[in-house]
Design an enzyme around this catalytic site. Structure first.
Site, PDB file in Angstrom:
ATOM      1  N   ASN A   1       0.872  -1.178   0.000  1.00  0.00           N
ATOM      2  CA  ASN A   1       0.000   0.000   0.000  1.00  0.00           C
ATOM      3  C   ASN A   1       0.907   1.226   0.000  1.00  0.00           C
ATOM      4  O   ASN A   1       1.494   1.574   1.020  1.00  0.00           O
ATOM      5  CB  ASN A   1      -0.903  -0.021   1.242  1.00  0.00           C
ATOM      6  N   TRP A   2       1.032   1.849  -1.162  1.00  0.00           N
ATOM      7  CA  TRP A   2       1.960   2.975  -1.292  1.00  0.00           C
ATOM      8  C   TRP A   2       1.464   4.236  -0.607  1.00  0.00           C
ATOM      9  O   TRP A   2       2.226   5.167  -0.375  1.00  0.00           O
ATOM     10  CB  TRP A   2       2.220   3.259  -2.769  1.00  0.00           C
ATOM     11  N   LYS A   3       0.178   4.324  -0.318  1.00  0.00           N
ATOM     12  CA  LYS A   3      -0.432   5.505   0.294  1.00  0.00           C
ATOM     13  C   LYS A   3      -0.178   6.734  -0.599  1.00  0.00           C
ATOM     14  O   LYS A   3      -0.088   6.602  -1.818  1.00  0.00           O
ATOM     15  CB  LYS A   3       0.054   5.685   1.732  1.00  0.00           C
TER      16      LYS A   3
ATOM     17  N   HIS B   1      -9.430   1.194   5.045  1.00  0.00           N
ATOM     18  CA  HIS B   1      -8.165   1.428   5.738  1.00  0.00           C
ATOM     19  C   HIS B   1      -8.383   2.395   6.895  1.00  0.00           C
ATOM     20  O   HIS B   1      -9.207   3.317   6.807  1.00  0.00           O
ATOM     21  CB  HIS B   1      -7.120   1.985   4.767  1.00  0.00           C
TER      22      HIS B   1
ATOM     23  N   GLU C   1      -6.821   4.853   7.935  1.00  0.00           N
ATOM     24  CA  GLU C   1      -6.630   6.267   7.614  1.00  0.00           C
ATOM     25  C   GLU C   1      -7.868   6.846   6.926  1.00  0.00           C
ATOM     26  O   GLU C   1      -8.218   8.007   7.138  1.00  0.00           O
ATOM     27  CB  GLU C   1      -5.381   6.436   6.747  1.00  0.00           C
TER      28      GLU C   1
ATOM     29  N   GLU D   1      -5.255  -4.700  10.735  1.00  0.00           N
ATOM     30  CA  GLU D   1      -4.241  -3.676  10.991  1.00  0.00           C
ATOM     31  C   GLU D   1      -4.454  -3.079  12.376  1.00  0.00           C
ATOM     32  O   GLU D   1      -5.384  -2.293  12.574  1.00  0.00           O
ATOM     33  CB  GLU D   1      -4.287  -2.589   9.914  1.00  0.00           C
TER      34      GLU D   1
ATOM     35  N   GLY E   1       2.851   2.795  11.154  1.00  0.00           N
ATOM     36  CA  GLY E   1       3.740   3.944  11.051  1.00  0.00           C
ATOM     37  C   GLY E   1       4.370   4.354  12.367  1.00  0.00           C
ATOM     38  O   GLY E   1       5.013   5.397  12.453  1.00  0.00           O
TER      39      GLY E   1
ATOM     40  N   SER F   1       3.211  -2.255  10.478  1.00  0.00           N
ATOM     41  CA  SER F   1       4.676  -2.179  10.553  1.00  0.00           C
ATOM     42  C   SER F   1       5.338  -3.540  10.315  1.00  0.00           C
ATOM     43  O   SER F   1       6.219  -3.951  11.062  1.00  0.00           O
ATOM     44  CB  SER F   1       5.123  -1.591  11.903  1.00  0.00           C
TER      45      SER F   1
ATOM     46  N   GLY G   1       2.931  -1.159   4.275  1.00  0.00           N
ATOM     47  CA  GLY G   1       2.966   0.271   4.025  1.00  0.00           C
ATOM     48  C   GLY G   1       4.355   0.735   3.629  1.00  0.00           C
ATOM     49  O   GLY G   1       4.805   0.557   2.504  1.00  0.00           O
ATOM     50  N   GLY G   2       5.066   1.354   4.565  1.00  0.00           N
ATOM     51  CA  GLY G   2       6.356   1.981   4.278  1.00  0.00           C
ATOM     52  C   GLY G   2       7.357   1.074   3.597  1.00  0.00           C
ATOM     53  O   GLY G   2       8.086   1.500   2.688  1.00  0.00           O
TER      54      GLY G   2
END
Length: 251
Positions: A9-11, A96, A98, A168, A174, A214, A235-236
């Site tokens: 998930n590049w966001k 998600h 967010e 999640e 994050g 994470s 994610g990251g």
């Protein structure tokens, strides 16, 4: 046998040029290995069609990070499920944390989005999970159960079986914190039990449940070794091809 899946998930990261380059790097890396899981990248809307042009979808699936709760109309700035599907994407992330936190998405909104995604042959990667306060006050199982029931239990067993779920723990996104392997397994087994009570053992045993909090190359193998953890929503670590492939290779 349910699928093992690692999805990135590049966001809201990468310019179009950077994103196409990253997609090419992941695609090239996948040519050199025989991954023991399906691999997917979920990219910003602006990247979908150009990325589709440079990847081999028999090796690397493509998804969007969201879609609208209408299929067309006067909704300036929104991108519909039919639009997403027209780019060649076959997955979409929905629910998600967010989106829930920053944009006020409710279970009713998500119910509509899931149905629109399925109608357009998109596979929803549906996210569920608790915040730190809910983890600490012991309500986290009830919270996740409600998220599943309210948004998804109106689906037929056949449609529910088309979903991928992603647990999640919001407190681990994050933050550098990660649920322990045992905490992840507890929740994934609980989710499977909730599904079994509604749809039966066959459906619950065959649905893939990913961990998304994470997850990194250093902890992926331990998480993926748990019997009810079927992969990760990353994610990251998905923004670097080498790091992302480190997670893919953890299987």
């Amino acid at each position: 046998m349910r699928k093992k899946i690692v999805a990135g998930n590049w966001k809201m990261n990468t310019t179009l040029q950077e994103g196409v380059g990253l997609a090419k790097d992941v695609n090239e890396a996948l040519k050199k290995v025989q991954p023991k899981c399906d691999v997917v990248i979920c990219v910003p809307f602006t990247h979908l069609a150009p990325v589709n042009d440079v990847i081999d979808q028999s090796k690397l699936g493509l998804g969007a990070e969201n879609c609208a709760d209408h299929d067309k109309g006067a909704y300036t700035g929104e991108v519909s499920a039919p639009m997403v599907a027209s780019t060649g994407a076959t997955y979409v992330i929905l629910g998600h944390s967010e989106r829930r936190q920053y944009y006020g998405e409710t279970s009713d909104t998500l119910k509509t989005k899931v149905n629109l995604a399925l109608q357009n042959n998109l596979t929803p990667i549906f996210c569920i999970g608790e915040v730190l306060e809910q983890r600490e006050n012991g309500t986290y199982l009830d919270v996740v159960k409600s998220q599943i029931e309210e948004a998804l239990f109106g689906l037929s067993a056949d449609d529910f079986s088309k979903l991928i779920l992603a647990y999640e723990p919001v407190w681990a996104i994050g933050t550098g914190k990660t649920a322990t392997d045992d905490q992840a397994q507890e929740m994934h087994a609980f989710i499977r039990d909730v599904i079994e009570k509604q749809y039966g053992k066959k459906v619950s045993e065959n649905i893939s449940i990913l961990y998304g909090g994470s997850c990194k190359p250093s902890n992926a193998a331990g998480l993926f070794a748990k019997p009810d953890v079927d992969g990760g929503l990353i994610g990251g670590a998905s923004l670097d091809a080498e790091s992302f492939m480190g997670i893919v290779n953890a299987f």
